[in-house]
Design a protein around this motif. Structure first.
Motif, PDB file in Angstrom:
ATOM      1  N   CYS A  49       0.829  -1.221   0.000  1.00 18.07           N
ATOM      2  CA  CYS A  49       0.000   0.000   0.000  1.00 18.07           C
ATOM      3  C   CYS A  49       0.854   1.259   0.000  1.00 18.07           C
ATOM      4  N   GLU A  50       1.967   1.185  -0.665  1.00 14.98           N
ATOM      5  CA  GLU A  50       2.888   2.315  -0.769  1.00 14.98           C
ATOM      6  C   GLU A  50       2.790   2.919  -2.167  1.00 14.98           C
ATOM      7  N   TRP A  51       1.677   3.607  -2.421  1.00 10.37           N
ATOM      8  CA  TRP A  51       1.433   4.100  -3.774  1.00 10.37           C
ATOM      9  C   TRP A  51       2.514   5.064  -4.247  1.00 10.37           C
ATOM     10  N   GLN A  52       3.016   5.904  -3.345  1.00 10.61           N
ATOM     11  CA  GLN A  52       4.036   6.862  -3.755  1.00 10.61           C
ATOM     12  C   GLN A  52       5.338   6.160  -4.139  1.00 10.61           C
ATOM     13  N   LYS A  53       5.734   5.165  -3.355  1.00  6.14           N
ATOM     14  CA  LYS A  53       6.950   4.391  -3.670  1.00  6.14           C
ATOM     15  C   LYS A  53       6.763   3.624  -4.975  1.00  6.14           C
ATOM     16  N   THR A  54       5.556   3.088  -5.172  1.00  9.29           N
ATOM     17  CA  THR A  54       5.269   2.351  -6.402  1.00  9.29           C
ATOM     18  C   THR A  54       5.420   3.257  -7.606  1.00  9.29           C
ATOM     19  N   VAL A  55       4.822   4.437  -7.547  1.00  7.92           N
ATOM     20  CA  VAL A  55       4.896   5.384  -8.661  1.00  7.92           C
ATOM     21  C   VAL A  55       6.332   5.865  -8.869  1.00  7.92           C
ATOM     22  N   GLN A  56       7.039   6.149  -7.779  1.00  8.04           N
ATOM     23  CA  GLN A  56       8.433   6.593  -7.898  1.00  8.04           C
ATOM     24  C   GLN A  56       9.284   5.529  -8.591  1.00  8.04           C
ATOM     25  N   PHE A  57       9.114   4.272  -8.176  1.00  5.38           N
ATOM     26  CA  PHE A  57       9.899   3.207  -8.783  1.00  5.38           C
ATOM     27  C   PHE A  57       9.511   3.018 -10.247  1.00  5.38           C
ATOM     28  N   PHE A  58       8.216   3.069 -10.519  1.00  2.00           N
ATOM     29  CA  PHE A  58       7.745   2.940 -11.900  1.00  2.00           C
ATOM     30  C   PHE A  58       8.335   4.042 -12.776  1.00  2.00           C
ATOM     31  N   ASP A  59       8.303   5.281 -12.275  1.00  2.00           N
ATOM     32  CA  ASP A  59       8.864   6.406 -13.028  1.00  2.00           C
ATOM     33  C   ASP A  59      10.367   6.219 -13.255  1.00  2.00           C
ATOM     34  N   LYS A  60      11.062   5.714 -12.229  1.00  2.00           N
ATOM     35  CA  LYS A  60      12.505   5.483 -12.337  1.00  2.00           C
ATOM     36  C   LYS A  60      12.802   4.454 -13.425  1.00  2.00           C
ATOM     37  N   THR A  61      12.056   3.363 -13.447  1.00  2.00           N
ATOM     38  CA  THR A  61      12.299   2.348 -14.466  1.00  2.00           C
ATOM     39  C   THR A  61      11.881   2.834 -15.848  1.00  2.00           C
ATOM     40  N   ALA A  62      10.866   3.680 -15.905  1.00  2.00           N
ATOM     41  CA  ALA A  62      10.432   4.217 -17.198  1.00  2.00           C
ATOM     42  C   ALA A  62      11.518   5.110 -17.804  1.00  2.00           C
ATOM     43  N   ARG A  63      12.294   5.779 -16.952  1.00  2.00           N
ATOM     44  CA  ARG A  63      13.384   6.636 -17.434  1.00  2.00           C
ATOM     45  C   ARG A  63      14.636   5.836 -17.791  1.00  2.00           C
ATOM     46  N   SER A  64      14.734   4.612 -17.282  1.00  2.00           N
ATOM     47  CA  SER A  64      15.901   3.786 -17.577  1.00  2.00           C
ATOM     48  C   SER A  64      15.673   3.053 -18.890  1.00  2.00           C
ATOM     49  N   LYS A  65      16.637   2.259 -19.265  1.00  2.00           N
ATOM     50  CA  LYS A  65      16.477   1.504 -20.504  1.00  2.00           C
ATOM     51  C   LYS A  65      15.589   0.278 -20.325  1.00  2.00           C
ATOM     52  N   LEU A  66      15.167   0.006 -19.098  1.00  2.00           N
ATOM     53  CA  LEU A  66      14.282  -1.122 -18.825  1.00  2.00           C
ATOM     54  C   LEU A  66      12.854  -0.757 -19.201  1.00  2.00           C
ATOM     55  N   GLU A  67      12.249  -1.529 -20.053  1.00  2.00           N
ATOM     56  CA  GLU A  67      10.874  -1.280 -20.485  1.00  2.00           C
ATOM     57  C   GLU A  67       9.897  -1.767 -19.426  1.00  2.00           C
ATOM     58  N   SER A  68       8.922  -0.950 -19.110  1.00  2.00           N
ATOM     59  CA  SER A  68       7.859  -1.357 -18.208  1.00  2.00           C
ATOM     60  C   SER A  68       6.850  -2.171 -19.010  1.00  2.00           C
ATOM     61  N   ASP A  69       6.365  -3.247 -18.417  1.00  2.00           N
ATOM     62  CA  ASP A  69       5.374  -4.050 -19.114  1.00  2.00           C
ATOM     63  C   ASP A  69       4.013  -3.882 -18.441  1.00  2.00           C
ATOM     64  N   MET A  70       3.043  -4.609 -18.936  1.00  2.00           N
ATOM     65  CA  MET A  70       1.681  -4.466 -18.409  1.00  2.00           C
ATOM     66  C   MET A  70       1.584  -4.854 -16.937  1.00  2.00           C
ATOM     67  N   THR A  71       2.412  -5.782 -16.479  1.00  2.00           N
ATOM     68  CA  THR A  71       2.409  -6.158 -15.066  1.00  2.00           C
ATOM     69  C   THR A  71       2.767  -4.956 -14.203  1.00  2.00           C
ATOM     70  N   ALA A  72       3.798  -4.228 -14.604  1.00  2.00           N
ATOM     71  CA  ALA A  72       4.218  -3.035 -13.855  1.00  2.00           C
ATOM     72  C   ALA A  72       3.160  -1.943 -13.930  1.00  2.00           C
ATOM     73  N   PHE A  73       2.590  -1.722 -15.121  1.00  2.00           N
ATOM     74  CA  PHE A  73       1.527  -0.720 -15.261  1.00  2.00           C
ATOM     75  C   PHE A  73       0.351  -1.064 -14.348  1.00  2.00           C
ATOM     76  N   ASN A  74      -0.088  -2.321 -14.400  1.00  2.00           N
ATOM     77  CA  ASN A  74      -1.240  -2.733 -13.590  1.00  2.00           C
ATOM     78  C   ASN A  74      -0.991  -2.568 -12.099  1.00  2.00           C
ATOM     79  N   ALA A  75       0.183  -2.977 -11.640  1.00  2.00           N
ATOM     80  CA  ALA A  75       0.498  -2.851 -10.212  1.00  2.00           C
ATOM     81  C   ALA A  75       0.543  -1.384  -9.793  1.00  2.00           C
ATOM     82  N   THR A  76       1.102  -0.539 -10.649  1.00  2.00           N
ATOM     83  CA  THR A  76       1.204   0.884 -10.318  1.00  2.00           C
ATOM     84  C   THR A  76      -0.169   1.537 -10.300  1.00  2.00           C
ATOM     85  N   ILE A  77      -0.989   1.226 -11.278  1.00  2.00           N
ATOM     86  CA  ILE A  77      -2.350   1.781 -11.302  1.00  2.00           C
ATOM     87  C   ILE A  77      -3.143   1.274 -10.103  1.00  2.00           C
TER      88      ILE A  77
END
Length: 110
Positions: A52-80
């Protein structure tokens, strides 16, 4: 290899809903110049979402989105999903918009 060891630790932390430990392990990977793979990244995102750490989830998602690692639907779904619990619908809508843009970009360049 180091990636396998770190990934196993992240996966164990995810299963035990130990989001703080998972983030600590993730930082350790970075300090040891071990890059996250998609599976480990998804486990980190999922652990934060389950914690239940929505801010940490979004921060990590944003960090990976800026890296060369592609976010997939699993990451999108968990973040949403992490955003819906505390009523952060505006952030969830921003993420959905981001998903739409990425898929449109992929389809137009393919």
């Amino acid at each position: 290899s180091s990636l396998i060891t770190f990934s196993a630790a992240i996966s164990a932390g995810d299963k035990g809903t130990q989001w703080q430990t998972v983030l600590h392990i993730c930082n350790g990977m970075s300090q040891n110049n071990v890059e996250l793979d998609e599976i480990a990244s998804n486990a980190v995102t999922h652990a934060c979402e389950k914690g239940c750490e929505w801010q940490k989830t979004v921060q990590f998602f944003d960090k990976t989105a800026r890296s060369k690692l592609e976010s997939d639907m699993t990451a999108f779904n968990a973040t949403i999903s992490a955003c819906k619990r505390p009523g952060e619908w505006d952030k969830a809508l921003q993420l959905l918009s981001s998903i739409a843009r990425r898929f449109l970009e992929c389809n137009t360049t393919a």
